[in-house]
Design an enzyme around this catalytic site. Structure first.
Site, PDB file in Angstrom:
ATOM      1  N   CYS A  15       0.824  -1.225   0.000  1.00  0.00           N
ATOM      2  CA  CYS A  15       0.000   0.000   0.000  1.00  0.00           C
ATOM      3  C   CYS A  15       0.848   1.260   0.000  1.00  0.00           C
ATOM      4  O   CYS A  15       0.324   2.356  -0.221  1.00  0.00           O
ATOM      5  CB  CYS A  15      -0.932   0.000   1.202  1.00  0.00           C
ATOM      6  SG  CYS A  15      -2.087  -1.380   1.182  1.00  0.00           S
TER       7      CYS A  15
ATOM      8  N   HIS B  13      -2.494   6.881   4.821  1.00  0.00           N
ATOM      9  CA  HIS B  13      -3.060   5.747   4.085  1.00  0.00           C
ATOM     10  C   HIS B  13      -4.376   5.369   4.769  1.00  0.00           C
ATOM     11  O   HIS B  13      -4.417   5.176   5.990  1.00  0.00           O
ATOM     12  CB  HIS B  13      -2.068   4.586   4.109  1.00  0.00           C
ATOM     13  CG  HIS B  13      -2.619   3.312   3.588  1.00  0.00           C
ATOM     14  ND1 HIS B  13      -3.427   3.255   2.476  1.00  0.00           N
ATOM     15  CD2 HIS B  13      -2.492   2.032   4.032  1.00  0.00           C
ATOM     16  CE1 HIS B  13      -3.763   1.995   2.262  1.00  0.00           C
ATOM     17  NE2 HIS B  13      -3.220   1.245   3.193  1.00  0.00           N
TER      18      HIS B  13
ATOM     19  N   ASN C  88     -10.104   0.507   2.316  1.00  0.00           N
ATOM     20  CA  ASN C  88      -8.673   0.581   2.021  1.00  0.00           C
ATOM     21  C   ASN C  88      -8.477   0.300   0.527  1.00  0.00           C
ATOM     22  O   ASN C  88      -8.625  -0.833   0.090  1.00  0.00           O
ATOM     23  CB  ASN C  88      -7.953  -0.452   2.895  1.00  0.00           C
ATOM     24  CG  ASN C  88      -6.457  -0.504   2.640  1.00  0.00           C
ATOM     25  OD1 ASN C  88      -5.957   0.065   1.682  1.00  0.00           O
ATOM     26  ND2 ASN C  88      -5.748  -1.205   3.499  1.00  0.00           N
TER      27      ASN C  88
HETATM   28  C1  LIG Z   1      -8.104  -6.375  10.825  1.00  0.00           C
HETATM   29  C2  LIG Z   1      -8.412  -5.586  12.098  1.00  0.00           C
HETATM   30  C3  LIG Z   1      -9.536  -4.611  11.855  1.00  0.00           C
HETATM   31  C4  LIG Z   1      -8.869  -6.581  13.158  1.00  0.00           C
HETATM   32  O1  LIG Z   1      -9.074  -5.882  14.382  1.00  0.00           O
HETATM   33  P1  LIG Z   1      -8.403  -6.433  15.720  1.00  0.00           P
HETATM   34  O2  LIG Z   1      -8.886  -5.573  16.797  1.00  0.00           O
HETATM   35  O3  LIG Z   1      -6.909  -6.501  15.503  1.00  0.00           O
HETATM   36  O4  LIG Z   1      -9.029  -7.858  15.840  1.00  0.00           O
HETATM   37  P2  LIG Z   1      -8.318  -9.290  15.886  1.00  0.00           P
HETATM   38  O5  LIG Z   1      -7.645  -9.611  14.588  1.00  0.00           O
HETATM   39  O6  LIG Z   1      -7.470  -9.360  17.125  1.00  0.00           O
HETATM   40  O7  LIG Z   1      -9.572 -10.194  16.052  1.00  0.00           O
HETATM   41  C5  LIG Z   1     -10.439 -10.085  17.153  1.00  0.00           C
HETATM   42  C6  LIG Z   1     -11.625 -11.001  16.910  1.00  0.00           C
HETATM   43  O8  LIG Z   1     -12.461 -10.435  15.885  1.00  0.00           O
HETATM   44  C7  LIG Z   1     -12.724 -11.423  14.910  1.00  0.00           C
HETATM   45  N1  LIG Z   1     -12.943 -10.774  13.627  1.00  0.00           N
HETATM   46  C8  LIG Z   1     -12.052 -10.531  12.649  1.00  0.00           C
HETATM   47  N2  LIG Z   1     -12.659  -9.934  11.611  1.00  0.00           N
HETATM   48  C9  LIG Z   1     -13.955  -9.813  11.939  1.00  0.00           C
HETATM   49  C10 LIG Z   1     -15.064  -9.275  11.290  1.00  0.00           C
HETATM   50  N3  LIG Z   1     -14.984  -8.746  10.063  1.00  0.00           N
HETATM   51  N4  LIG Z   1     -16.249  -9.289  11.926  1.00  0.00           N
HETATM   52  C11 LIG Z   1     -16.373  -9.821  13.167  1.00  0.00           C
HETATM   53  N5  LIG Z   1     -15.353 -10.342  13.822  1.00  0.00           N
HETATM   54  C12 LIG Z   1     -14.156 -10.344  13.229  1.00  0.00           C
HETATM   55  C13 LIG Z   1     -11.512 -12.317  14.926  1.00  0.00           C
HETATM   56  O9  LIG Z   1     -11.835 -13.565  14.368  1.00  0.00           O
HETATM   57  C14 LIG Z   1     -11.235 -12.382  16.410  1.00  0.00           C
HETATM   58  O10 LIG Z   1     -12.116 -13.317  16.986  1.00  0.00           O
HETATM   59  P3  LIG Z   1     -11.587 -14.331  18.116  1.00  0.00           P
HETATM   60  O11 LIG Z   1     -11.159 -13.443  19.248  1.00  0.00           O
HETATM   61  O12 LIG Z   1     -12.803 -15.134  18.382  1.00  0.00           O
HETATM   62  O13 LIG Z   1     -10.465 -15.071  17.490  1.00  0.00           O
HETATM   63  C15 LIG Z   1      -7.165  -4.837  12.589  1.00  0.00           C
HETATM   64  O14 LIG Z   1      -6.231  -5.762  13.095  1.00  0.00           O
HETATM   65  C16 LIG Z   1      -6.531  -4.042  11.516  1.00  0.00           C
HETATM   66  O15 LIG Z   1      -7.102  -3.129  10.959  1.00  0.00           O
HETATM   67  N6  LIG Z   1      -5.251  -4.340  11.206  1.00  0.00           N
HETATM   68  C17 LIG Z   1      -4.542  -3.617  10.190  1.00  0.00           C
HETATM   69  C18 LIG Z   1      -4.959  -4.145   8.860  1.00  0.00           C
HETATM   70  C19 LIG Z   1      -4.519  -3.268   7.760  1.00  0.00           C
HETATM   71  O16 LIG Z   1      -4.567  -2.069   7.853  1.00  0.00           O
HETATM   72  N7  LIG Z   1      -4.106  -3.905   6.674  1.00  0.00           N
HETATM   73  C20 LIG Z   1      -3.739  -3.257   5.511  1.00  0.00           C
HETATM   74  C21 LIG Z   1      -2.413  -2.672   5.673  1.00  0.00           C
HETATM   75  S1  LIG Z   1      -1.991  -1.871   4.201  1.00  0.00           S
END
Ligand SMILES: CC(C)(COP(=O)(O)OP(=O)(O)OC[C@H]1O[C@@H](n2cnc3c(N)ncnc32)[C@H](O)[C@@H]1OP(=O)(O)O)[C@@H](O)C(=O)NCCC(=O)NCCS
Length: 331
Positions: A118, A258, A288
């Protein structure tokens, strides 16, 4: 240290294009086990625009590129280089940029893709500015374009709620008066290369029935690791970028992060002491859009009539690699 200081290169036009089709959080909650509330709270995203089946990255890139050229008052024959920042090229080769250059009829231009997660948009902006400042090129069309929807696994709630399709573009030209790039800093921590990947179909995992069954032809992401990496690395990096440029964070008028996650942006802004009114956010509407995100943000900002002379704008991104970078531009 930032690799250049105060080069007389101006953003002479901006443009964008997003597909009409919208996918809301409600729509997604009927596709995977998620909810509007979860997506909004964890990411800030409400909607994303999704390409029609068969709509190619080169096509969305072309539309954004044409709009930027028109805004710059240039015709395609005046362009010396077409760069397309993308992680979802139509094909591995040819690149998207040569196709766009051909469709535009930019007969004097070279063309290449920039693919570095990205951060590709920020990388390509810096590269174009440096190329113009050193005299290699005069007018460069820089496009960030993504059609990620065909490479997103729509059964994986960890990734499918995050991404959207679209394109944004800028024309960079030698500055005749206002407009200069104050600094740029492009970095990577390649030890974290496993955090965001598209593993299938190439040298490491040549396409086979197994790679299809193992879903290797989709974006995979260790979301929480990415979240932690960005929260740890980006705020001090941005402070250093400002300091190397002889500025404090308060002296930046507008921050173009971003558009990945509102929580990431808000945390970074808080740690840097940036007022929320100085942070441009449109991820609620587009999700995104990867390499296109900073260009779409700037283009909307311009369309809203908010770009004024004498402003300092900071563009920053992070992504697969893990790459990251920042560029400071003064209008
Ligand atoms: C992806 C993101 C939103 C997830 O949020 P988080 O607070 O880190 O959540 P986690 O990954 O720890 O997951 C927490 C729980 O939510 C769940 N979960 C994940 N996606 C979900 C969704 N779309 N809806 C509901 N629950 C979801 C997971 O399965 C997990 O469940 P569990 O505890 O039973 O295992 C966050 O990590 C994020 O934005 N990361 C950066 C990603 C990014 O920017 N990527 C592109 C970079 S260029």
């Amino acid at each position: 240290m930032a690799f250049f200081k105060g080069v007389p290169v101006a953003i002479s036009g901006t443009g964008m294009y997003v597909p009409d089709r919208v996918l809301t959080n409600e729509d997604l909650s009927r596709m995977v086990d998620t909810s509007d509330e979860w997506i909004r709270e964890r990411t800030g995203i409400r909607r994303r625009h999704i390409a029609e089946a068969g709509e190619l990255t080169s096509e969305v890139a072309l539309k954004a590129g044409r709009a930027a050229l028109e805004a710059a008052g240039l015709v395609p024959s005046e362009i010396d280089m077409v760069m397309v920042a993308t992680n979802s090229p139509d094909t591995l080769f040819p690149g998207v940029a040569p196709k766009v250059q051909g469709m535009l009829g930019a007969g004097r231009a070279g063309a290449f893709d920039v693919q570095s997660g990205c951060t590709s948009g920020v990388y390509s902006m810096a590269l174009a500015a440096a190329g113009i400042a050193s005299g290699i090129w005069r007018n460069v069309l820089v496009i960030g374009a993504e059609v990620l929807s065909p490479i997103v696994d729509w059964t994986d709630r960890n990734t499918c709620v995050l991404f959207g399709d679209g394109a944004g573009a800028v024309v960079l030209s030698p500055s005749c008066g206002n407009g200069r790039f104050l600094s740029a800093e492009l970095r990577s921590d390649g030890t974290k290369h496993d955090q965001i990947t598209f593993p299938g179909g190439l040298v490491e995992n040549p396409a086979s029935h197994e790679t299809v069954e193992q879903k290797k032809h989709y974006v995979t992401m260790k979301g929480n690791d990415v979240f932690k990496f960005v929260n740890r690395v980006i705020p001090p990096f941005l402070r250093e970028l400002c300091e190397d440029s002889g500025l404090s964070p308060e002296e930046i008028d507008w921050w173009f992060f971003h558009q990945a996650n509102q929580r990431i942006i808000e945390r970074a802004a808080e740690r840097l002491g940036i007022a929320s009114e100085k942070v441009f956010i449109n991820l609620d509407e587009y999700g995104n859009t990867s390499a296109a995100s900073v260009f779409i943000a700037l283009s909307e900002f311009v369309k809203q009539g908010r770009l004024l002379p004498g402003q300092r704008l900071l563009f920053t991104a992070f992504g697969a690699g893990m790459t990251y970078g920042g560029v400071i531009y003064e209008t």
